[in-house]
Scaffold this motif. Structure first.
Motif, PDB file in Angstrom:
ATOM      1  N   LYS A 188       0.816  -1.216   0.000  1.00  0.00           N
ATOM      2  CA  LYS A 188       0.000   0.000   0.000  1.00  0.00           C
ATOM      3  C   LYS A 188       0.848   1.264   0.000  1.00  0.00           C
ATOM      4  N   THR A 189       2.094   1.179   0.438  1.00  0.00           N
ATOM      5  CA  THR A 189       2.936   2.368   0.517  1.00  0.00           C
ATOM      6  C   THR A 189       4.268   2.129  -0.179  1.00  0.00           C
ATOM      7  N   ARG A 190       4.979   3.215  -0.422  1.00  0.00           N
ATOM      8  CA  ARG A 190       6.300   3.137  -1.042  1.00  0.00           C
ATOM      9  C   ARG A 190       7.272   2.368  -0.154  1.00  0.00           C
ATOM     10  N   ALA A 203       6.739  -1.341  -0.459  1.00  0.00           N
ATOM     11  CA  ALA A 203       7.241  -1.856  -1.743  1.00  0.00           C
ATOM     12  C   ALA A 203       8.760  -2.003  -1.713  1.00  0.00           C
ATOM     13  N   GLU A 204       9.464  -1.000  -1.172  1.00  0.00           N
ATOM     14  CA  GLU A 204      10.921  -1.075  -1.100  1.00  0.00           C
ATOM     15  C   GLU A 204      11.377  -2.199  -0.179  1.00  0.00           C
ATOM     16  N   VAL A 260      12.342   2.589  -4.937  1.00  0.00           N
ATOM     17  CA  VAL A 260      11.280   2.994  -5.854  1.00  0.00           C
ATOM     18  C   VAL A 260      11.652   4.364  -6.412  1.00  0.00           C
ATOM     19  N   TYR A 261      11.730   4.448  -7.744  1.00  0.00           N
ATOM     20  CA  TYR A 261      12.162   5.691  -8.381  1.00  0.00           C
ATOM     21  C   TYR A 261      10.993   6.543  -8.869  1.00  0.00           C
ATOM     22  N   ALA A 262       9.800   5.974  -8.967  1.00  0.00           N
ATOM     23  CA  ALA A 262       8.667   6.758  -9.471  1.00  0.00           C
ATOM     24  C   ALA A 262       7.380   6.218  -8.864  1.00  0.00           C
ATOM     25  N   GLU A 263       6.426   7.120  -8.680  1.00  0.00           N
ATOM     26  CA  GLU A 263       5.111   6.757  -8.160  1.00  0.00           C
ATOM     27  C   GLU A 263       4.058   7.365  -9.058  1.00  0.00           C
ATOM     28  N   LEU A 264       2.954   6.624  -9.286  1.00  0.00           N
ATOM     29  CA  LEU A 264       1.824   7.145 -10.032  1.00  0.00           C
ATOM     30  C   LEU A 264       0.831   7.768  -9.063  1.00  0.00           C
ATOM     31  N   ASP A 282      -2.671   9.019  -7.341  1.00  0.00           N
ATOM     32  CA  ASP A 282      -4.010   8.441  -7.243  1.00  0.00           C
ATOM     33  C   ASP A 282      -4.989   9.411  -7.869  1.00  0.00           C
TER      34      ASP A 282
END
Length: 254
Positions: free
Chosen positions: A228-230, A233-234, A241-245, A247
């Motif tokens: 759910k969060t960066r 994910a890491e 994580v280099y990029a986020e889309l 919402d």
């Protein structure tokens, strides 16, 4: 030969990636923690469902108690071990003797020789049946003994206490020559039920509903494998994580 080597080299990265993802998934399963902040957010998100479970649990327990649990009725009588009085003064020795006698009286009240006769008089099957519905208590630091019977029949409760007291006093006078036992509060017929407690059962049902709802939220959080969060994910992938889309739906709602 070259085609075989090529396929081997091509398949190895996939196998390595699967092994890495599998080990990462195992590590995630081994470290199951509950974020209190996230738990609070989930509670706020499902507050309506929790309230419904509490209401349903309370009403359900109350209705079950009202329709399916038989009412019980109680009747009580009180005995007092009277001290000796000489020339208008209470004998202190007799008071001390009565205090020591209280425990013996309470034990003798529920002996088989008393209970068997009470069972015959009241139509019960055995002495144990009488003991099961009878409660004998002593008020602390006094010579007062309270006998209470609780059954599904108000008249039967009164008869049990009444017969227990009368048979016990008669037996004590005949067998042990104890004549200082006085009835201070004879049993009375009481048609007001003492159980079940609908309010108490409703509160218990509401608490069970709340616990079920909270348990469902916690289990759902523990079994939810989505990232759910960066940070999650890491931690899961082991790479930054280099990029986020953004919402887009959240922006539209604003």
């Amino acid at each position: 030969m070259m085609d075989s080597n090529y396929r081997l080299k091509r398949n190895n990265p996939n196998r390595n990636q699967q092994e890495y993802m599998s080990s990462a998934d195992e590590n995630l399963n081994d470290e199951v923690t509950i974020d209190l902040g996230e738990l609070f957010e989930q509670i706020k998100k499902h507050i309506i469902a929790l309230i419904l479970l509490v209401v349903i649990g309370g009403i359900g327990a109350g209705l079950f108690s009202w329709f399916f649990i038989p009412a019980t009725y109680a009747s009580s009588g009180t005995l007092f071990l009277t001290p000796s009085v000489s020339e208008g003064e209470v004998d202190i020795n007799s008071i001390n003797s009565n205090q020591k006698l209280v425990t013996n009286v309470m034990n003798l009240l529920t002996q088989d020789n008393i209970m068997s006769v009470v069972a015959q008089e009241t139509g019960l099957q055995s002495a144990q049946d009488v003991r099961d519905v009878l409660t004998v208590n002593n008020v602390n630091n006094t010579e007062i003994i309270t006998i209470t019977a609780t059954t599904g029949d108000a008249k039967l409760s009164k008869e049990i206490v009444e017969d227990t007291i009368n048979i016990f006093i008669d037996t004590m006078q005949e067998s042990l020559n104890i004549k200082n036992i006085t009835i201070t509060n004879p049993p009375k017929l009481n048609y007001n039920p003492v159980g079940p407690s609908i309010l108490k059962n409703s509160v218990i049902g509401a608490l069970i509903g709340l616990l079920v709802g909270m348990g469902w939220i916690v289990i759902r959080m523990m079994t939810d494998k989505r990232l759910k969060t960066r940070e999650e994910a890491e931690k899961f992938l082991g790479i930054p994580v280099y990029a986020e889309l953004p919402d887009l739906e959240d922006k539209k709602s604003r």
